[in-house]
Design a protein around this motif. Structure first.
Motif, PDB file in Angstrom:
ATOM      1  N   GLN A  90       0.830  -1.199   0.000  1.00 39.69           N
ATOM      2  CA  GLN A  90       0.000   0.000   0.000  1.00 39.69           C
ATOM      3  C   GLN A  90       0.871   1.259   0.000  1.00 39.69           C
ATOM      4  O   GLN A  90       0.615   2.217  -0.744  1.00 39.69           O
ATOM      5  CB  GLN A  90      -0.913  -0.026   1.235  1.00 39.69           C
ATOM      6  CG  GLN A  90      -2.030   0.999   1.248  1.00 39.69           C
ATOM      7  CD  GLN A  90      -2.874   0.878   2.501  1.00 39.69           C
ATOM      8  OE1 GLN A  90      -2.513   0.207   3.462  1.00 39.69           O
ATOM      9  NE2 GLN A  90      -4.020   1.537   2.513  1.00 39.69           N
ATOM     10  N   MET A  91       1.924   1.260   0.808  1.00 42.00           N
ATOM     11  CA  MET A  91       2.850   2.399   0.868  1.00 42.00           C
ATOM     12  C   MET A  91       3.552   2.605  -0.468  1.00 42.00           C
ATOM     13  O   MET A  91       3.644   3.736  -0.979  1.00 42.00           O
ATOM     14  CB  MET A  91       3.887   2.174   1.973  1.00 42.00           C
ATOM     15  CG  MET A  91       3.353   2.252   3.380  1.00 42.00           C
ATOM     16  SD  MET A  91       4.549   1.614   4.600  1.00 42.00           S
ATOM     17  CE  MET A  91       6.046   2.466   4.108  1.00 42.00           C
ATOM     18  N   MET A  92       4.058   1.513  -1.063  1.00 42.73           N
ATOM     19  CA  MET A  92       4.831   1.624  -2.298  1.00 42.73           C
ATOM     20  C   MET A  92       3.985   2.096  -3.471  1.00 42.73           C
ATOM     21  O   MET A  92       4.498   2.665  -4.440  1.00 42.73           O
ATOM     22  CB  MET A  92       5.477   0.275  -2.612  1.00 42.73           C
ATOM     23  CG  MET A  92       6.534  -0.138  -1.594  1.00 42.73           C
ATOM     24  SD  MET A  92       7.106  -1.849  -1.811  1.00 42.73           S
ATOM     25  CE  MET A  92       7.871  -1.735  -3.420  1.00 42.73           C
ATOM     26  N   ALA A  93       2.679   1.889  -3.388  1.00 42.82           N
ATOM     27  CA  ALA A  93       1.780   2.367  -4.445  1.00 42.82           C
ATOM     28  C   ALA A  93       1.460   3.850  -4.293  1.00 42.82           C
ATOM     29  O   ALA A  93       0.774   4.426  -5.143  1.00 42.82           O
ATOM     30  CB  ALA A  93       0.494   1.551  -4.443  1.00 42.82           C
ATOM     31  N   GLY A  94       1.950   4.463  -3.220  1.00 43.67           N
ATOM     32  CA  GLY A  94       1.640   5.867  -2.964  1.00 43.67           C
ATOM     33  C   GLY A  94       0.302   6.060  -2.308  1.00 43.67           C
ATOM     34  O   GLY A  94      -0.243   7.173  -2.293  1.00 43.67           O
ATOM     35  N   ALA A  95      -0.259   4.985  -1.727  1.00 45.79           N
ATOM     36  CA  ALA A  95      -1.601   5.030  -1.174  1.00 45.79           C
ATOM     37  C   ALA A  95      -1.642   5.310   0.318  1.00 45.79           C
ATOM     38  O   ALA A  95      -2.704   5.287   0.934  1.00 45.79           O
ATOM     39  CB  ALA A  95      -2.319   3.704  -1.457  1.00 45.79           C
TER      40      ALA A  95
END
Length: 445
Positions: free
Chosen positions: A264-269
């Motif tokens: 979730q973090m790596m997707a920018g979310a």
């Protein structure tokens, strides 16, 4: 212990035939009736896809597949009815068969074969056959309706929709397939709550559906009076249950990579930065996206009950004394030029800097759904009778792992509650109908 067919609500394929222009069209005398040849029939529904697709497995000991000169343009008509005295049809529609996926010789003498065909809705096939280029100036949801109506002759059900906040836009569709253009416009749209839009299809009707996530999540569950129940002991004792209880018994529940906050973090979310450079003014603006602000909007609008009950992101989580939602795990950069269309905004334009964050809301909320997804197998009778589909809400209760006899909560909070049906696979085999659905939710319990 397996569930016997006579314990399921029964369904029968009442009509199944293949036609094509090469065989003389759809006149009854030119049809190839495959009703008795069907081994398995599968339909796929997905909230991300504006059409139904599927697979059909048939046996051929008469050489009809070779005789019709299959080319991937044949039409398949299917009618399914409830197997009672009236045989009332519960589904009736036609598809285009797009390919032969597999061929297996099914007898030692080599005089019979089993074929697996793929098929899809005809409007999806039509969409692939054309490109459109035009200027659109209405709201994004209305332009989607226009494209589907004008180019594909498909009506759209908007009863699941809240309007988007993007307005006063002028967009040139750059030679796309009609459905591709619809998805391109859909991906730009968000509601006032930051929720994305979905364009999808159901096996229960032939129109398309355009819905927003917030409106979908406000629905009452279609099975609120009789939730699906998952308990391994009950699955093993299915024969002892009444027909109604067997209909709402979860057969299997699976998941993988649940609650993956890192993805979730790596997707920018979770926390990210959106930069926009306006080449007309030479200015670059920046706006920070925080998942906590999105959670706050969802809470204020009543989509989630409270911050404590959300199952999206641990708001107290810190790395080196800093909340991850305050960091920028991903940087987005867009180049725009205001004034190209006069007073209209282009596809990526926004008047206010803070409005750019709506694009990241779209990404963030979609990732929230993918973070809490389960695959659940249930008997299909309830789906047929209630006409439940993707985009609807279903209630599932899973027995808690807590063996303490003093516990006051009998159900598991993570795997119980009201779920959004994200996709569904309907399998008809013999007279049995099973549904494997992927479900997700934003809250615990």
């Amino acid at each position: 212990m397996s569930v016997k067919n006579d314990q399921q609500s029964q369904y029968k394929i009442t009509q199944a035939y293949i036609t094509s222009e090469g065989m003389g069209g759809e006149d009854e005398s030119n049809r190839i009736n495959i009703n008795s040849n069907i081994v398995e029939l599968v339909f796929f529904e997905n909230i991300e896809k504006p059409y139904i697709s599927g697979q059909i497995v048939v046996t051929d000991d008469q050489g009809f597949v070779d005789g019709m000169g299959f080319s991937g343009t044949e039409r398949l008509f299917i009618e399914i009815a409830s197997e009672d005295k009236t045989l009332v049809p519960v589904m009736s529609r036609s598809f285009i068969m797009t390919s032969i996926d597999q061929v297996i010789k099914s007898s030692d003498q080599g005089k019979a074969s089993v074929y697996m065909f793929t098929f899809m809705d005809e409007h999806a096939f039509v969409s692939k056959s054309m490109k459109i280029s035009r200027t659109v100036t209405d709201t994004l949801e209305k332009e989607i309706q226009k494209i589907c109506g004008q180019d594909l002759q498909k009506d759209i059900d908007i009863s699941y929709l809240y309007p988007s906040v993007q307005n006063n836009m002028k967009v040139i569709i750059p030679y796309m397939n009609p459905l591709e253009a619809c998805e391109w416009l859909r991906d730009r749209a968000t509601t006032v709550n930051g929720c994305p839009l979905f364009l999808y299809a159901s096996i229960h009707d032939t129109n398309l559906r355009l819905g927003s996530l917030d409106k979908m999540l406000e629905q009452d569950p279609w099975n609120d009076k009789l939730p699906y129940l998952f308990s391994p002991s009950n699955v093993q004792q299915t024969e002892a249950k009444s027909p109604l209880h067997r209909t709402f018994q979860v057969q299997t529940m699976r998941t993988s990579k649940l609650q993956n906050t890192l993805t979730q973090m790596m997707a920018g979310a979770v926390g990210s930065m959106y930069n926009n450079t306006n080449i007309n003014t030479g200015q670059t603006s920046s706006v920070h996206y925080s998942v906590e602000k999105t959670i706050d909007k969802l809470e204020k609008s009543g989509i989630i009950p409270s911050e404590k009950e959300q199952n999206i992101y641990p708001v107290d989580f810190k790395l080196r004394d800093k909340k991850v939602s305050e960091s920028n795990a991903r940087i987005f950069h867009q180049i725009t030029s205001t004034g190209v269309y006069g007073n209209y905004k282009s596809y990526h334009d926004e008047v206010k800097k803070d409005s750019f964050v709506n694009k990241l809301d779209n990404i963030g909320v979609r990732n929230m759904l993918l973070k809490n997804m389960f695959e659940v197998t249930v008997p299909g009778a309830g789906f047929i009778v209630s006409k439940a589909s993707v985009g609807d809400i279903v209630t599932i209760n899973t027995i808690s792992d807590d063996n303490d006899p003093q516990t006051t909560e009998p159900f598991d909070g993570l795997r119980s509650g009201n779920f959004l049906i994200y996709n569904a696979r309907h399998t008809f085999k013999n007279t049995r109908h099973d549904v494997v659905m992927s479900v997700c939710k934003l809250t615990r319990g």
